[in-house]
Motif scaffolding. Structure first.
Motif, PDB file in Angstrom:
ATOM      1  N   PRO A  80       0.808  -1.228   0.000  1.00  0.00           N
ATOM      2  CA  PRO A  80       0.000   0.000   0.000  1.00  0.00           C
ATOM      3  C   PRO A  80       0.837   1.271   0.000  1.00  0.00           C
ATOM      4  CG  PRO A  80      -0.959  -1.598   1.494  1.00  0.00           C
ATOM      5  CD  PRO A  80       0.343  -2.182   1.034  1.00  0.00           C
ATOM      6  N   GLU A  81       1.974   1.232   0.632  1.00  0.00           N
ATOM      7  CA  GLU A  81       2.902   2.358   0.602  1.00  0.00           C
ATOM      8  C   GLU A  81       4.280   1.838   0.211  1.00  0.00           C
ATOM      9  OE1 GLU A  81       2.957   4.580   4.198  1.00  0.00           O
ATOM     10  OE2 GLU A  81       0.890   5.299   3.981  1.00  0.00           O
ATOM     11  N   PRO A  82       5.077   2.628  -0.483  1.00  0.00           N
ATOM     12  CA  PRO A  82       6.386   2.141  -0.918  1.00  0.00           C
ATOM     13  C   PRO A  82       7.315   1.866   0.256  1.00  0.00           C
ATOM     14  CG  PRO A  82       6.136   4.488  -1.383  1.00  0.00           C
ATOM     15  CD  PRO A  82       4.804   3.998  -0.936  1.00  0.00           C
ATOM     16  N   ALA A  83       8.285   1.002  -0.001  1.00  0.00           N
ATOM     17  CA  ALA A  83       9.270   0.643   1.024  1.00  0.00           C
ATOM     18  C   ALA A  83      10.039   1.873   1.469  1.00  0.00           C
ATOM     19  CB  ALA A  83      10.218  -0.417   0.481  1.00  0.00           C
ATOM     20  N   ASN A  84      10.451   1.846   2.719  1.00  0.00           N
ATOM     21  CA  ASN A  84      11.169   2.979   3.287  1.00  0.00           C
ATOM     22  C   ASN A  84      12.679   2.776   3.281  1.00  0.00           C
ATOM     23  OD1 ASN A  84      10.199   5.513   4.193  1.00  0.00           O
ATOM     24  ND2 ASN A  84      11.050   5.087   6.217  1.00  0.00           N
ATOM     25  N   GLU A  85      13.108   1.541   3.326  1.00  0.00           N
ATOM     26  CA  GLU A  85      14.536   1.236   3.286  1.00  0.00           C
ATOM     27  C   GLU A  85      14.773   0.064   2.336  1.00  0.00           C
ATOM     28  OE1 GLU A  85      16.713   0.945   6.916  1.00  0.00           O
ATOM     29  OE2 GLU A  85      15.383   2.324   7.991  1.00  0.00           O
ATOM     30  N   TYR A  86      15.706   0.211   1.418  1.00  0.00           N
ATOM     31  CA  TYR A  86      16.037  -0.843   0.464  1.00  0.00           C
ATOM     32  C   TYR A  86      17.338  -0.464  -0.222  1.00  0.00           C
ATOM     33  CZ  TYR A  86      13.795   2.500  -2.737  1.00  0.00           C
ATOM     34  OH  TYR A  86      13.436   3.631  -3.425  1.00  0.00           O
ATOM     35  N   SER A  87      17.816  -1.301  -1.098  1.00  0.00           N
ATOM     36  CA  SER A  87      19.051  -1.019  -1.838  1.00  0.00           C
ATOM     37  C   SER A  87      18.930  -1.587  -3.245  1.00  0.00           C
ATOM     38  CB  SER A  87      20.263  -1.617  -1.118  1.00  0.00           C
ATOM     39  OG  SER A  87      20.171  -3.026  -1.071  1.00  0.00           O
ATOM     40  N   PHE A  88      19.774  -1.135  -4.121  1.00  0.00           N
ATOM     41  CA  PHE A  88      19.814  -1.621  -5.497  1.00  0.00           C
ATOM     42  C   PHE A  88      21.160  -1.264  -6.107  1.00  0.00           C
ATOM     43  CE2 PHE A  88      18.130   2.680  -5.739  1.00  0.00           C
ATOM     44  CZ  PHE A  88      18.805   3.233  -6.819  1.00  0.00           C
ATOM     45  N   ASN A  89      21.405  -1.768  -7.312  1.00  0.00           N
ATOM     46  CA  ASN A  89      22.639  -1.484  -8.053  1.00  0.00           C
ATOM     47  C   ASN A  89      22.288  -0.935  -9.422  1.00  0.00           C
ATOM     48  OD1 ASN A  89      24.687  -2.823  -6.168  1.00  0.00           O
ATOM     49  ND2 ASN A  89      23.267  -4.517  -6.571  1.00  0.00           N
ATOM     50  N   PHE A  90      23.171  -0.109  -9.946  1.00  0.00           N
ATOM     51  CA  PHE A  90      23.004   0.339 -11.330  1.00  0.00           C
ATOM     52  C   PHE A  90      24.375   0.472 -11.988  1.00  0.00           C
ATOM     53  CE2 PHE A  90      23.559   4.421  -9.187  1.00  0.00           C
ATOM     54  CZ  PHE A  90      24.268   5.200 -10.097  1.00  0.00           C
ATOM     55  N   VAL A  91      24.343   0.481 -13.313  1.00  0.00           N
ATOM     56  CA  VAL A  91      25.568   0.586 -14.106  1.00  0.00           C
ATOM     57  C   VAL A  91      25.474   1.822 -14.993  1.00  0.00           C
ATOM     58  CG1 VAL A  91      27.038  -0.513 -15.836  1.00  0.00           C
ATOM     59  CG2 VAL A  91      25.884  -1.916 -14.107  1.00  0.00           C
ATOM     60  N   ALA A  92      26.527   2.652 -14.956  1.00  0.00           N
ATOM     61  CA  ALA A  92      26.603   3.840 -15.821  1.00  0.00           C
ATOM     62  C   ALA A  92      28.058   4.062 -16.204  1.00  0.00           C
ATOM     63  CB  ALA A  92      26.057   5.072 -15.103  1.00  0.00           C
ATOM     64  N   GLY A  93      28.302   4.293 -17.494  1.00  0.00           N
ATOM     65  CA  GLY A  93      29.666   4.510 -17.952  1.00  0.00           C
ATOM     66  C   GLY A  93      30.563   3.316 -17.720  1.00  0.00           C
ATOM     67  N   GLY A  94      29.988   2.111 -17.629  1.00  0.00           N
ATOM     68  CA  GLY A  94      30.770   0.911 -17.408  1.00  0.00           C
ATOM     69  C   GLY A  94      31.097   0.639 -15.958  1.00  0.00           C
ATOM     70  N   ASP A  95      30.729   1.535 -15.045  1.00  0.00           N
ATOM     71  CA  ASP A  95      30.995   1.359 -13.616  1.00  0.00           C
ATOM     72  C   ASP A  95      29.713   0.967 -12.890  1.00  0.00           C
ATOM     73  OD1 ASP A  95      33.671   2.080 -13.923  1.00  0.00           O
ATOM     74  OD2 ASP A  95      33.190   4.221 -13.727  1.00  0.00           O
ATOM     75  N   THR A  96      29.866   0.151 -11.865  1.00  0.00           N
ATOM     76  CA  THR A  96      28.727  -0.313 -11.077  1.00  0.00           C
ATOM     77  C   THR A  96      28.649   0.455  -9.761  1.00  0.00           C
ATOM     78  OG1 THR A  96      28.894  -2.528 -12.028  1.00  0.00           O
ATOM     79  CG2 THR A  96      27.649  -2.313  -9.970  1.00  0.00           C
ATOM     80  N   PHE A  97      27.434   0.842  -9.394  1.00  0.00           N
ATOM     81  CA  PHE A  97      27.207   1.625  -8.184  1.00  0.00           C
ATOM     82  C   PHE A  97      26.169   0.922  -7.324  1.00  0.00           C
ATOM     83  CE2 PHE A  97      28.579   4.387 -11.553  1.00  0.00           C
ATOM     84  CZ  PHE A  97      29.496   5.240 -10.960  1.00  0.00           C
ATOM     85  N   HIS A  98      26.453   0.850  -6.031  1.00  0.00           N
ATOM     86  CA  HIS A  98      25.513   0.265  -5.067  1.00  0.00           C
ATOM     87  C   HIS A  98      24.857   1.392  -4.280  1.00  0.00           C
ATOM     88  CE1 HIS A  98      23.699  -2.513  -2.265  1.00  0.00           C
ATOM     89  NE2 HIS A  98      24.218  -1.848  -1.246  1.00  0.00           N
ATOM     90  N   VAL A  99      23.533   1.402  -4.257  1.00  0.00           N
ATOM     91  CA  VAL A  99      22.765   2.488  -3.646  1.00  0.00           C
ATOM     92  C   VAL A  99      21.971   1.960  -2.460  1.00  0.00           C
ATOM     93  CG1 VAL A  99      21.052   4.304  -4.030  1.00  0.00           C
ATOM     94  CG2 VAL A  99      22.550   3.592  -5.903  1.00  0.00           C
ATOM     95  N   GLU A 100      22.095   2.646  -1.335  1.00  0.00           N
ATOM     96  CA  GLU A 100      21.280   2.356  -0.162  1.00  0.00           C
ATOM     97  C   GLU A 100      20.318   3.524   0.053  1.00  0.00           C
ATOM     98  OE1 GLU A 100      23.649   1.111   3.281  1.00  0.00           O
ATOM     99  OE2 GLU A 100      25.334   0.849   1.876  1.00  0.00           O
ATOM    100  N   VAL A 101      19.043   3.205   0.293  1.00  0.00           N
ATOM    101  CA  VAL A 101      17.988   4.212   0.380  1.00  0.00           C
ATOM    102  C   VAL A 101      17.349   4.165   1.766  1.00  0.00           C
ATOM    103  CG1 VAL A 101      15.861   5.066  -0.660  1.00  0.00           C
ATOM    104  CG2 VAL A 101      17.513   3.819  -2.067  1.00  0.00           C
ATOM    105  N   LYS A 102      17.168   5.349   2.358  1.00  0.00           N
ATOM    106  CA  LYS A 102      16.452   5.460   3.618  1.00  0.00           C
ATOM    107  C   LYS A 102      15.469   6.619   3.524  1.00  0.00           C
ATOM    108  CE  LYS A 102      17.010   5.856   8.631  1.00  0.00           C
ATOM    109  NZ  LYS A 102      17.984   6.018   9.749  1.00  0.00           N
ATOM    110  N   GLY A 103      14.171   6.318   3.526  1.00  0.00           N
ATOM    111  CA  GLY A 103      13.142   7.323   3.311  1.00  0.00           C
ATOM    112  C   GLY A 103      12.849   8.162   4.539  1.00  0.00           C
ATOM    113  N   GLU A 104      12.351   9.380   4.274  1.00  0.00           N
ATOM    114  CA  GLU A 104      11.975  10.306   5.350  1.00  0.00           C
ATOM    115  C   GLU A 104      10.615  10.907   5.014  1.00  0.00           C
ATOM    116  OE1 GLU A 104      16.483  11.375   6.934  1.00  0.00           O
ATOM    117  OE2 GLU A 104      15.421  12.860   5.728  1.00  0.00           O
ATOM    118  N   THR A 105      10.487  12.226   5.064  1.00  0.00           N
ATOM    119  CA  THR A 105       9.191  12.895   4.823  1.00  0.00           C
ATOM    120  C   THR A 105       8.638  12.522   3.456  1.00  0.00           C
ATOM    121  OG1 THR A 105      10.012  14.740   6.146  1.00  0.00           O
ATOM    122  CG2 THR A 105       8.006  15.108   4.862  1.00  0.00           C
ATOM    123  N   THR A 106       7.320  12.247   3.398  1.00  0.00           N
ATOM    124  CA  THR A 106       6.705  11.799   2.139  1.00  0.00           C
ATOM    125  C   THR A 106       5.365  12.475   1.907  1.00  0.00           C
ATOM    126  OG1 THR A 106       7.737   9.628   2.481  1.00  0.00           O
ATOM    127  CG2 THR A 106       6.034   9.780   0.777  1.00  0.00           C
TER     128      THR A 106
END
Length: 1343
Positions: free
Chosen positions: A347-373
């Protein structure tokens, strides 16, 4: 071989079989399709298609072969629009019912400040608004409408609604976001309970880009698109859906700054990292199932957008995004592993999660922590639900902040019915106007009467008001307009009037104010005395009889002027032309018509149009309207006329006619009415006036004044105040903008007499103009310097110079950073050159690119070349972080080879100007401003290429000097004072240094003046008379030397790149004051400098060098010296061509003034080049007002002084801090550029006017910088100290040619030293010392 092919065929057969029988995975959650049969083949096919489309787009962008219309028709993945102006300006909405045009700003900073602003234009005067602020010291502020977003009765032609206004200032560069109104205090995400305290809030933010835009049509990863398309089931319906309902969407990062005022709290100055997007085309929110878009900003300055979009009908799982490094390099996101079904199917999106993405051939790991919405709903069924979740991020362990925007397809509603918007009042169609052009009169109720082109501004407003009077429950008194055509015919049939008007124009062109007053007086007399032509007189009488029958001779009328351009949105012309009230009878009406025509040509009215750049020859309509014997009259502003608040309406009211109010004969009641966000009205306060004078219409015609004793109470009841306010709200709604309304109340009925735009809103403040062109930084740790550019263009510049010259330098330095340092291709934002407080700073982080991306690069060498010193705070690691993605050795080698190839081509193109310059012209025989402006515009590419070539050519002197420095320092990072002194010594014998010719030529002129016996006369006559002497045929040799000087050096002067400063050729009298100084001091004898061979110089050097190093230097030093000379000649060539453009602009300024588009020609230089074009097109009074304000601010900006080197936003030096450092004895250190020691009187000079008056022979000159305009004083002085400069700066080069002890790069020298101080200059150690009084007395005694 046979076995090999058997294996290949076998593998292919296996793959085909596997694909044929491979099971198709069911979509996750019934929505997100997974790779299935033929996925990789489908991906390959579509990848090729996208790559081809992208290639064609790039070719079109380079060559501009294809028309914009063709590109627009083929918008979509891989292809899109090219012209930034077309992309950024208003365009008709797509005819699809879901056509949109939306702009969005999402800002945040590390202190927890968050701002969201979005406005979307929809059909039928509808729109969507998002407005949210979170300030840690205040809390959350949001629009009272939220969480709903739909608004109605919008202007429809602007990004404006609900107190919010968003304006594009410069395409892809600058926007303005402002708000004035009430916001709810506290977060409300509930539909049923929208309570909460409302606070008055006002802000005015400027958004400035610091990245290029990323277009999802053209820049998105081809692999990501192909992946999304390959997941779908391909059939004819799929391809039809994919091609339909396309929207263009692009995003761009920047910085948003400005003041925020919140009721009950202290004002705050905000500075936010802000992503902007623009979408236009077709969007039905309900087509989206889900999306999650992450906007990330790291503390290092890296920005990114990463997300997944799910559109079940076309792309159920589309990966999107990009990554920006601080240097401007941009890479699309090629893949990410965001699983929407895990983070957004709840019903509401997750508040904490992580994912990876690739740009320019480099891989980046992202950690997300939600606040005011905050939450927003769209559509009447609330079928779209947005969660705007502010977040803290970590990317590969580095901290950041930003937000993630989730979209949910909401099927739970609840629905609501949106009220219909009212039609927007507009002027009639061109066809109707054309068909009615020859009419002499038009009644208010005729549609054509709503055209200002036919009846003037006031008449058109009355025509439009008449069309809605029944809908707003009020009455517009009957009447008609005498058209502009009637005026034109009156003038055409009377040659005396035509001649008199032409005399006004001539007097303005001749700048003869006395003649202007006389011409205006004559014109007024002719208009007032010459009878109205019979055709017009009959038309007036016929129309009066038609409207009023026989009452037309007994009724009282108001006769008002209605000029073309009057009562516009930028200038009202209020009070400039006449209104006649209580006019009765045919004869009086005709007299009043003539007087109305005449009033447009009074000296006052003409000067008003002249000061506002409006046409002098203006056609004048006349309004003839039945008068109302009003009991109460006045004016009403639907927005507060002082602070512009839409929540405060102001009424001025008094007894009788409104003339008592507008003439100031009485003090009216002033009533403030509070207007809530949903247009609920309440009386806020009443300030009662004395209302002692009441003006009314006499029975026999004319006006009478009587005194009243009813001042103790308000002349309007509360009921009437609210009723009038409701009428005013409706009128504003129909017009689509705030109104200044004249009204009257009689027999319990409100009458409307006028409803013009309020022209006092949205005025630029001094604070707005002070920083209007400031560039946005990325990291706020950029190392900025005034060196080099501060010599080229010292101090603050005019807006025209900024838009042309500094734009050329910005293009040139950006080009150099690209080809020499392997930097990214940057189209819009500033990187190498940062503009702030109307002056420029070099970004040393970009200079550091060469140390990262070119095999010959060295960080300290680049710093030495620009600054004359190294920068301890800017390390190689910081430069690497600024650059982001590192280049390999082979890439760096490629950069070096490419630069050498391109450099030779560019220098060759530049040197071709030596042959072109003398015959180069902007235009021939241009007689009008419009043609000349277009001619200059068409030639500006030459100007840009010229300065680009000069910058590339100049860079060679820096490269060669860096080679010499590297040899002397033996490759070490640090340069010793001995190294620097020896470099100066090696470069002291440069040949053919152009700048050194100027003082020599000046001396020759002075010597010839003395030789012909003109010294005494020359010193006593005016500067202009001195020019007459030098050009007189009586002294042919002097004339020949003067002509030679002008031919060779006439294009030079101080601040010579500034368009406002005229050259010696344009203003030769400027030479006279310099020559007078030389003659007074008898400094016209040229002193030959001792010349040393390289071998002799080697013996004097302090740096020990061996035989091999000497041989290398013998080969390199001549090339370095030649590069210095080439640079000086190159700059002279660039300035010479620039002077041609400069004089063309001055000619344009003269034409603009003579054509009545500018009141003073000098004002043109306080407009940008594009603003001049807008002025020619629109005659905008607001532009002229802006130019006047800018001119007033320039001296204050010129007074500012900035440190030579600082990090982050440039801050001026506080004079109090400098003065505290001045003591009885102190020593400053700089960079030695010419050896020698001298003790003498300091002469601190801050501008050339001071130099003309104060420099004495033998002085040690202390200045901020020098350019060619200063060089005539070099023969007079005994030493030189500059605050800016390096080994190759102008002052250093010329000082070496004259053998003057010189040090440069001495911070705050002009602030700490004072004229008259006794100082010791040591050109060997690089010091200048203030001697104490005892030392001064000792030296005087010795003398």
């Amino acid at each position: 071989m046979l076995e090999f092919w058997s294996v290949v065929v076998g593998l292919l057969g296996f793959l085909i079989t596997w694909q044929l029988f491979r099971p198709q995975s069911a979509p996750i959650c019934g929505v997100y399709r997974q790779p299935g049969k033929w996925f990789w083949l489908k991906k390959l096919v579509f990848l090729v298609i996208i790559k081809l489309r992208q290639y064609r787009h790039r070719e079109a962008e380079k060559r501009h072969r294809r028309s914009q219309e063709l590109l627009d028709k083929n918008r979509g993945y891989g292809a899109g629009m090219l012209d930034p102006t077309s992309m950024e300006t208003f365009a008709p909405l797509d005819p699809d019912p879901f056509g949109i045009d939306a702009v969005y700003f999402g800002g945040f900073n590390k202190d927890g400040v968050r701002v969201i602003v979005r406005y979307c234009r929809r059909h039928e005067r509808r729109g969507e608004i998002w407005l949210f602020l979170e300030i840690p010291t205040i809390g959350v502020l949001q629009h009272p409408l939220h969480p709903d977003t739909y608004v109605i009765n919008t202007n429809g032609q602007k990004y404006s609604a609900g107190g919010l206004k968003i304006e594009m200032i410069e395409p892809m560069k600058t926007w303005k976001v402002s708000f004035n109104g009430t916001l709810r205090h506290g977060l409300c995400n509930e539909l049923e309970n929208k309570g909460g305290k409302l606070l008055q809030v006002k802000f005015s933010f400027k958004w400035c880009c610091n990245t290029d835009p990323f277009s999802f049509d053209t820049d998105i990863s081809a692999s990501a698109i192909a992946d999304a398309i390959a997941r779908e089931n391909w059939d004819q319906d799929f391809w039809s859906r994919l091609k339909s309902k396309h929207q263009t969407h692009y995003e761009q990062w920047g910085e948003m700054t400005g003041p925020l005022q919140v009721e009950g709290y202290d004002d705050i100055q905000l500075r936010l990292n802000t992503v902007r997007d623009h979408s236009f085309g077709v969007r039905d929110w309900r087509m989206f199932h889900r999306y999650a878009i992450h906007f990330i900003r790291l503390e290092s300055g890296v920005t990114a957008q990463v997300g997944v979009v799910s559109l079940p009908s076309t792309t159920s799982y589309l990966q999107v995004g990009y990554l920006n490094y601080p240097c401007g390099a941009m890479y699309p996101v090629s893949s990410c592993d965001i699983k929407l079904w895990k983070i957004s199917e709840t019903p509401e999106p997750a508040n904490e999660y992580s994912f990876n993405f690739v740009a320019g051939g480099d891989t980046f790991h992202v950690e997300v922590k939600g606040e005011t919405t905050p939450i927003w709903y769209h559509c009447e069924d609330r079928g779209s639900k947005i969660f705007e979740k502010f977040c803290q991020f970590k990317v590969n362990g580095k901290k950041g902040y930003g937000l993630v925007e989730f979209h949910y397809r909401n099927t739970d509603g609840p629905s609501f019915v949106l009220p219909e918007s009212l039609p927007l009042l507009q002027e009639p169609a061109a066809e109707l106007v054309k068909a009615t052009t020859e009419r002499l009169t038009l009644t208010f109720d005729e549609d054509a009467c709503g055209s200002s082109k036919l009846v003037g501004g006031k008449g058109a407003q009355l025509g439009q008001l008449s069309s809605i009077q029944n809908k707003v429950n009020c009455v517009v008194p009957r009447g008609f307009c005498l058209t502009l055509t009637a005026f034109v015919k009156q003038v055409e049939k009377n040659a005396e009037i035509m001649k008199a008007v032409n005399n006004i124009v001539k007097a303005i062109r001749d700048l003869d104010d006395d003649q202007l007053k006389l011409a205006c007086s004559d014109t007024v007399e002719h208009f007032a005395s010459i009878p109205i032509i019979k055709e017009t007189e009959e038309a007036i009488l016929e129309r009066m009889k038609h409207l009023f029958s026989q009452d037309c001779f007994t009724k009282s009328f108001a006769v008002r002027s209605s000029a073309s351009g009057e009562d516009g949105s930028e200038a009202s012309s209020a009070g400039q032309m006449e209104t006649y009230l209580g006019v009765r009878g045919h004869t009086e009406i005709l007299d009043s018509v003539r007087k109305c025509w005449a009033s447009a040509f009074t000296y006052q009215a003409v000067q008003y149009r002249r000061q506002n750049g409006q046409p002098i020859k203006v056609a004048v309509g006349v309004v003839i309207q039945e008068m109302v014997q009003s009991e109460v009259s006045g004016v009403m502003f639907t927005n507060d006329p002082v602070n512009g608040s839409p929540n405060l309406m102001t009424i001025d009211a008094s007894y009788g006619l409104g003339e008592a109010v507008v003439s100031g004969k009485t003090t009216p009641d002033t009533i403030s009415v509070f207007r809530s966000w949903d247009d609920q009205l309440s009386i806020k306060n009443k300030n009662l006036g004395d209302k002692k004078i009441k003006i009314s219409v006499k029975d026999e015609g004319g006006l009478k004044e009587t005194e009243t004793e009813s001042a103790i109470c308000c002349c309007l009841t509360d009921e009437k105040i609210i009723q009038l306010s409701q009428i005013a709200l409706q009128i504003e709604t129909y017009f689509g903008s705030p109104r200044d309304i004249e009204w009257a109340l009689s027999a319990n009925q409100f009458y409307l007499l006028q409803a013009r735009p309020i022209t006092t809103l949205d005025q630029d403040t001094d604070e707005d103009l002070w920083c209007e062109f400031d560039d946005a930084l990325v990291t706020h740790r950029e190392c900025l310097t005034t060196a080099n550019i501060g010599e080229m263009m010292p101090g603050a510049v005019t807006q025209l110079t900024h838009s042309v010259f500094l734009d050329a330098v910005l293009r040139g330095t950006g080009y150099l950073a690209k080809v020499m340092a392997g930097g990214p291709h940057i189209r819009y934002h500033a990187k190498a050159l940062i503009f702030h407080n109307q002056r420029s700073f070099i970004n040393m982080n970009v200079v550091g690119l060469i140390s990262i991306n070119n095999i010959v690069g060295k960080l300290e060498a680049g710093q030495l070349s620009i600054l004359g010193q190294t920068v301890e705070d800017l390390t190689l690691e910081e430069v690497k972080e600024y650059v982001g993605k590192q280049k390999t050795f082979w890439d760096r080698l490629k950069v070096f080879i490419r630069f050498y190839t391109i450099k030779n081509r560019d220098i060759k193109d530049f040197e071709a100007w030596y042959d072109r310059v003398n015959s180069y012209r902007i235009s021939k025989d241009v007689q009008d401003a419009q043609s000349l402006y277009f001619a200059i515009t068409n030639k500006l590419p030459d100007y840009y290429r010229l300065w680009r070539g000069n910058i590339v050519k100049s860079s060679m002197s820096g490269l060669w000097s860096n080679v010499v420095a590297g040899i002397l320092s033996k490759g070490k990072s640090a340069y010793t004072p001995e190294n620097l002194a020896d470099m100066a010594l090696l470069l002291s014998e440069c040949e053919e240094v152009y700048s050194a010719e100027v003082p020599t030529a000046m001396q020759e002129l002075a010597r010839e003046i003395s030789a012909v016996g003109l010294t005494d006369e020359f010193l006593t006559v005016s500067d202009e008379d001195c020019v007459q002497l030098m050009t007189s045929e009586k002294f042919p040799k002097l004339k020949q030397k003067f002509d030679t000087f002008i031919s060779r050096h006439g294009h030079r002067y101080v601040r010579e790149a500034e368009f406002f400063e005229r050259s010696w050729r344009a203003k030769p009298e400027r030479l006279s004051c310099v020559l007078k100084t030389i003659l007074k001091t008898k400094s016209f004898q040229h002193k030959e400098k001792e010349k040393l061979s390289l071998t002799e110089i080697f013996e004097k050097m302090q740096t020990p060098i061996n035989w091999t190093t000497r041989q290398v230097l013998k080969w390199i030093v001549p090339k370095a010296r030649k590069a210095v000379g080439d640079r000086e000649w190159g700059k002279s060539l660039a300035v010479k061509v620039s002077d041609i453009f400069k004089e063309a602009y001055w000619q344009l300024a003269e034409l603009l003034m003579k054509e009545g588009r500018l009141p003073e020609k000098e004002l043109m230089f306080f407009l940008t080049h594009s603003e001049i074009g807008k002025l020619l097109k629109t005659r905008s009074p607001r532009l002229i007002t802006k130019a006047i304000k800018r001119r007033r601010l320039l001296p204050k900006m010129m007074d500012l002084s900035f440190p030579k080197l600082q990090s982050g936003i440039p801050k001026p030096i506080m004079k109090s801090e400098i003065e505290a450092q001045r003591t009885a004895h102190f020593t400053l250190t700089g960079m030695p550029v010419m050896q020698g020691t001298v003790t003498s009187t300091a002469r601190v000079v801050k501008d050339l006017e001071q130099a003309n008056q104060n420099i004495q022979a033998g002085d040690i000159l202390i200045v901020s910088y020098t350019d060619v305009g200063w060089t005539p004083y070099f023969p007079l002085i005994s030493g030189l100290v500059t605050e800016l400069g390096g080994l190759l700066s102008h002052g250093a080069v010329v000082a070496r040619e004259y053998g003057l002890p010189c040090i440069v790069n001495v911070s705050n020298a002009t602030q700490l030293f004072q004229s008259g101080d006794l100082v010791r200059l040591n050109g060997k150690t690089g010091t200048i010392e203030k001697l104490v009084d005892e030392e001064k007395m000792e030296i005087e005694t010795q003398e």
